[in-house]
Design a protein around this motif. Structure first.
Motif, mmCIF file in Angstrom:
data_model
loop_
_atom_site.group_PDB
_atom_site.id
_atom_site.type_symbol
_atom_site.label_atom_id
_atom_site.label_comp_id
_atom_site.label_asym_id
_atom_site.label_seq_id
_atom_site.Cartn_x
_atom_site.Cartn_y
_atom_site.Cartn_z
ATOM 1 N N THR A 179 0.688 -1.134 0.054
ATOM 2 C CA THR A 179 0.084 -0.066 0.012
ATOM 3 C C THR A 179 0.798 1.149 -0.038
ATOM 4 O OG1 THR A 179 -0.053 -0.165 2.309
ATOM 5 C CG2 THR A 179 -2.121 -1.003 1.135
ATOM 6 N N THR A 196 -4.191 -6.261 -2.086
ATOM 7 C CA THR A 196 -4.293 -5.300 -0.845
ATOM 8 C C THR A 196 -5.561 -5.566 -0.246
ATOM 9 O OG1 THR A 196 -4.914 -2.851 -0.200
ATOM 10 C CG2 THR A 196 -5.911 -3.697 -2.538
ATOM 11 N N ASP A 199 -7.373 -0.002 3.440
ATOM 12 C CA ASP A 199 -6.965 0.744 4.282
ATOM 13 C C ASP A 199 -7.232 0.338 5.761
ATOM 14 O OD1 ASP A 199 -6.080 2.778 5.821
ATOM 15 O OD2 ASP A 199 -6.820 4.172 4.715
ATOM 16 N N GLN A 218 -5.066 3.865 -3.840
ATOM 17 C CA GLN A 218 -4.046 2.846 -3.956
ATOM 18 C C GLN A 218 -3.796 2.604 -5.346
ATOM 19 O OE1 GLN A 218 -4.902 -0.494 -1.421
ATOM 20 N NE2 GLN A 218 -4.779 0.715 0.493
#
Length: 303
Positions: A179, A196, A199, A218
């Motif tokens: 990230t 990913t 967040d 991202q």
């Protein structure tokens, strides 16, 4: 854009007491890839059974024929590129070229201190990760009789031979979890895919809309990292490992809920969604029947 559906099967069950059946069922359900965590232990599972990723994937390769297999993710916390490379080419051979290496920098959990070392700082993790990925790339690509010799700040190799190399050429694919800017640059340079979980700052108090915005950011940064080295970001698959966004388990509540969730993330450019195989009484609890309905019917609705 075609959206693939994959699963991650945690290695907490004995092979002959439900472990094997999950992997064979994943293939029957049509999942693109079945991954497993490469940890020594993990969070709430720390005090219970937990088996090694490489032996588990070897066994899975022996009882399946089509489904891809992989780690999500391996890290430098307790791995060395030379020994890992040897295990990976063996796995790739046994599976007939069906292995993907999910790889990340690691964190500060149990794996970080299991070998007796002090936890690495974020900067040291990033430094080690960059060297780890670069050397592993060489080891899996340069399979000649001269071997690979390397002397780095953290890792070394002396005439390390990986003959005959990977079944997949020039090597098995890397799915790089990242990230931050340094990790995204590694994904752009060495990855065939990017991974990913969203967040992490949004997990407790964020909203699904905020999560989508963070993921959009991202993907944009990944595109910038690719452009900086002249690579088309469309060359990389984009993988979302679910279960760590503010949505938590809601996408698995129904087929419609999942199709809506997956469709919104496909619009961001994601090409693969990974669901945790349901585990009762855990963070990954879900209705097995709904999970299997999603596996069988969602790809057609998302085509």
């Amino acid at each position: 854009m075609t959206l693939r559906l994959s699963t991650v099967i945690l290695p907490y069950r004995r092979w002959h007491e439900g472990g094997r059946s999950a992997w064979t069922r994943a293939e029957q359900l049509g999942f693109h890839t079945a991954y497993t965590y490469d940890h020594l232990s993990w969070r709430s599972f720390r005090d219970g059974p937990w088996f090694g990723a490489v032996p588990t994937l070897t066994a899975a390769a022996a009882v399946t024929e089509r489904i891809r297999l992989g780690t999500l993710v391996t890290s430098p916390n307790f791995r060395h590129p030379v020994t890992l490379a040897k295990e990976l080419i063996s796995l790739d051979d046994i599976s007939g070229g069906r292995i993907t290496l999910g790889i990340g920098a690691g964190g500060t959990g149990f794996d970080a201190t299991a070998l007796g070392q002090a936890p690495w700082t974020p900067r040291e993790r990033a430094d080690r990760f960059a060297e780890f990925v670069s050397l592993l790339d060489r080891l899996l690509t340069e399979d000649g009789t001269d071997g690979v010799t390397y002397e780095g700040s953290f890792y070394s190799a002396h005439e390390a031979r990986t003959i005959p190399g990977c079944v997949q050429r020039p090597r098995l694919p890397f799915a790089v979890a990242a990230t931050g800017p340094r990790g995204l640059r590694l994904a752009a340079r060495h990855g065939q895919a990017w991974v990913t979980t969203g967040d992490p700052k949004l997990f407790e108090d964020g909203t699904p809309e905020q999560s989508l915005q963070a993921l959009r950011g991202q993907t944009e940064k990944l595109a910038e990292a690719c452009a900086a080295i002249g690579r088309d970001v469309r060359d990389l698959d984009k993988i979302l490992l679910t279960g760590f966004t503010p949505d938590r388990g809601r996408p698995l509540e129904s087929l419609d809920a999942f199709v809506d969730f997956a469709g919104r993330h496909r619009e961001l450019g994601f090409t693969e969604i990974v669901l945790h195989w349901p585990i009762p009484d855990s963070d990954f609890a879900a209705d097995q029947k709904v999970f299997e309905q999603i596996a069988m019917e969602a790809p057609g609705q998302l085509a």
